[in-house]
Design a protein around this motif. Sequence first.
Motif, short mmCIF file in Angstrom:
data_model
loop_
_atom_site.label_atom_id
_atom_site.label_comp_id
_atom_site.label_asym_id
_atom_site.label_seq_id
_atom_site.Cartn_x
_atom_site.Cartn_y
_atom_site.Cartn_z
N TYR A 58 41.80 60.19 40.45
CA TYR A 58 42.68 61.33 40.72
C TYR A 58 42.31 62.08 41.99
O TYR A 58 43.16 62.73 42.58
CB TYR A 58 42.66 62.29 39.53
N THR A 59 41.07 62.01 42.41
CA THR A 59 40.66 62.74 43.61
C THR A 59 40.81 61.91 44.88
O THR A 59 40.70 62.44 45.97
CB THR A 59 39.18 63.18 43.50
N GLY A 60 41.04 60.61 44.75
CA GLY A 60 41.20 59.75 45.92
C GLY A 60 39.89 59.27 46.51
O GLY A 60 39.87 58.70 47.60
N ARG A 61 38.79 59.47 45.82
CA ARG A 61 37.49 59.03 46.32
C ARG A 61 37.08 57.69 45.73
O ARG A 61 35.94 57.30 45.84
CB ARG A 61 36.43 60.07 45.99
N GLY A 62 38.01 57.01 45.11
CA GLY A 62 37.70 55.72 44.48
C GLY A 62 37.49 54.63 45.51
O GLY A 62 37.99 54.68 46.63
N ARG A 63 36.74 53.61 45.12
CA ARG A 63 36.49 52.47 46.01
C ARG A 63 37.47 51.36 45.66
O ARG A 63 37.78 51.11 44.51
CB ARG A 63 35.08 51.95 45.83
N THR A 64 37.93 50.67 46.69
CA THR A 64 38.78 49.51 46.49
C THR A 64 37.93 48.28 46.75
O THR A 64 37.34 48.13 47.82
CB THR A 64 39.97 49.53 47.46
N LEU A 65 37.86 47.40 45.79
CA LEU A 65 37.06 46.19 45.94
C LEU A 65 37.89 45.10 46.61
O LEU A 65 39.08 44.95 46.34
CB LEU A 65 36.59 45.70 44.57
N ASP A 66 37.24 44.33 47.44
CA ASP A 66 37.90 43.22 48.13
C ASP A 66 37.82 42.00 47.24
O ASP A 66 36.93 41.16 47.38
CB ASP A 66 37.21 42.97 49.47
N THR A 67 38.74 41.87 46.30
CA THR A 67 38.70 40.76 45.36
C THR A 67 39.11 39.45 46.02
O THR A 67 38.64 38.39 45.64
CB THR A 67 39.62 41.02 44.15
N THR A 68 39.95 39.52 47.03
CA THR A 68 40.36 38.29 47.72
C THR A 68 39.17 37.65 48.40
O THR A 68 38.98 36.44 48.34
CB THR A 68 41.46 38.60 48.76
N GLY A 69 38.35 38.42 49.05
CA GLY A 69 37.16 37.88 49.71
C GLY A 69 36.19 37.27 48.72
O GLY A 69 35.56 36.25 48.99
N ARG A 70 36.06 37.85 47.58
CA ARG A 70 35.16 37.33 46.56
C ARG A 70 35.67 35.99 46.02
O ARG A 70 34.89 35.08 45.78
CB ARG A 70 35.01 38.32 45.40
N VAL A 71 36.97 35.89 45.82
CA VAL A 71 37.54 34.63 45.32
C VAL A 71 37.35 33.53 46.35
O VAL A 71 36.98 32.39 46.01
CB VAL A 71 39.03 34.82 44.97
N GLU A 72 37.58 33.83 47.61
CA GLU A 72 37.42 32.82 48.67
C GLU A 72 35.96 32.37 48.77
O GLU A 72 35.69 31.19 48.96
CB GLU A 72 37.89 33.39 50.01
N ARG A 73 35.02 33.27 48.66
CA ARG A 73 33.60 32.87 48.70
C ARG A 73 33.25 32.00 47.51
O ARG A 73 32.49 31.04 47.64
CB ARG A 73 32.71 34.10 48.73
N PHE A 74 33.81 32.32 46.35
CA PHE A 74 33.56 31.49 45.16
C PHE A 74 34.11 30.09 45.37
O PHE A 74 33.46 29.09 45.04
CB PHE A 74 34.20 32.13 43.92
N LYS A 75 35.32 29.98 45.90
CA LYS A 75 35.92 28.68 46.16
C LYS A 75 35.12 27.88 47.20
O LYS A 75 35.01 26.67 47.09
CB LYS A 75 37.37 28.84 46.61
N GLN A 76 34.59 28.54 48.20
CA GLN A 76 33.76 27.86 49.19
C GLN A 76 32.50 27.31 48.58
O GLN A 76 32.07 26.21 48.91
CB GLN A 76 33.41 28.81 50.34
N ARG A 77 31.88 28.06 47.70
CA ARG A 77 30.64 27.61 47.09
C ARG A 77 30.85 26.53 46.04
O ARG A 77 30.12 25.54 45.99
CB ARG A 77 29.92 28.79 46.40
N TYR A 78 31.82 26.74 45.16
CA TYR A 78 31.94 25.88 44.00
C TYR A 78 33.25 25.12 43.91
O TYR A 78 33.48 24.38 42.96
CB TYR A 78 31.79 26.72 42.72
N GLY A 79 34.14 25.28 44.87
CA GLY A 79 35.47 24.66 44.80
C GLY A 79 35.45 23.15 44.95
O GLY A 79 36.26 22.44 44.36
N GLY A 80 34.54 22.60 45.71
CA GLY A 80 34.52 21.16 45.97
C GLY A 80 33.77 20.36 44.93
O GLY A 80 33.73 19.14 44.98
N ARG A 81 33.16 20.98 43.97
CA ARG A 81 32.34 20.26 43.01
C ARG A 81 33.10 19.74 41.86
O ARG A 81 33.99 20.14 41.31
CB ARG A 81 31.20 21.14 42.50
#
Length: 81
Positions: A58-81
Amino acid sequence: MKKNVHPGYRPVVFRDRGADFAFLTRSTATSDQTIAWEDGNVHPVIDVDVSSSSHPFYTGRGRTLDTTGRVERFKQRYGGR
């Protein structure tokens, strides 16, 4: 309806000490502490940790997480296995 089954529904003050914010509403919550309110009456007071004045959403001080970046890093690490 049966009598004396439901708890009393009365004015109660909810207070957020961290944000120095209080509001009067009706509730069935009880408290031993009381406070003199702006209307001149004494009401029970309940202290809360978070209210609309201190909550990050409600105060606007919340953090926005970069979920797209996390998914891409996961795919880079474990996507080819």
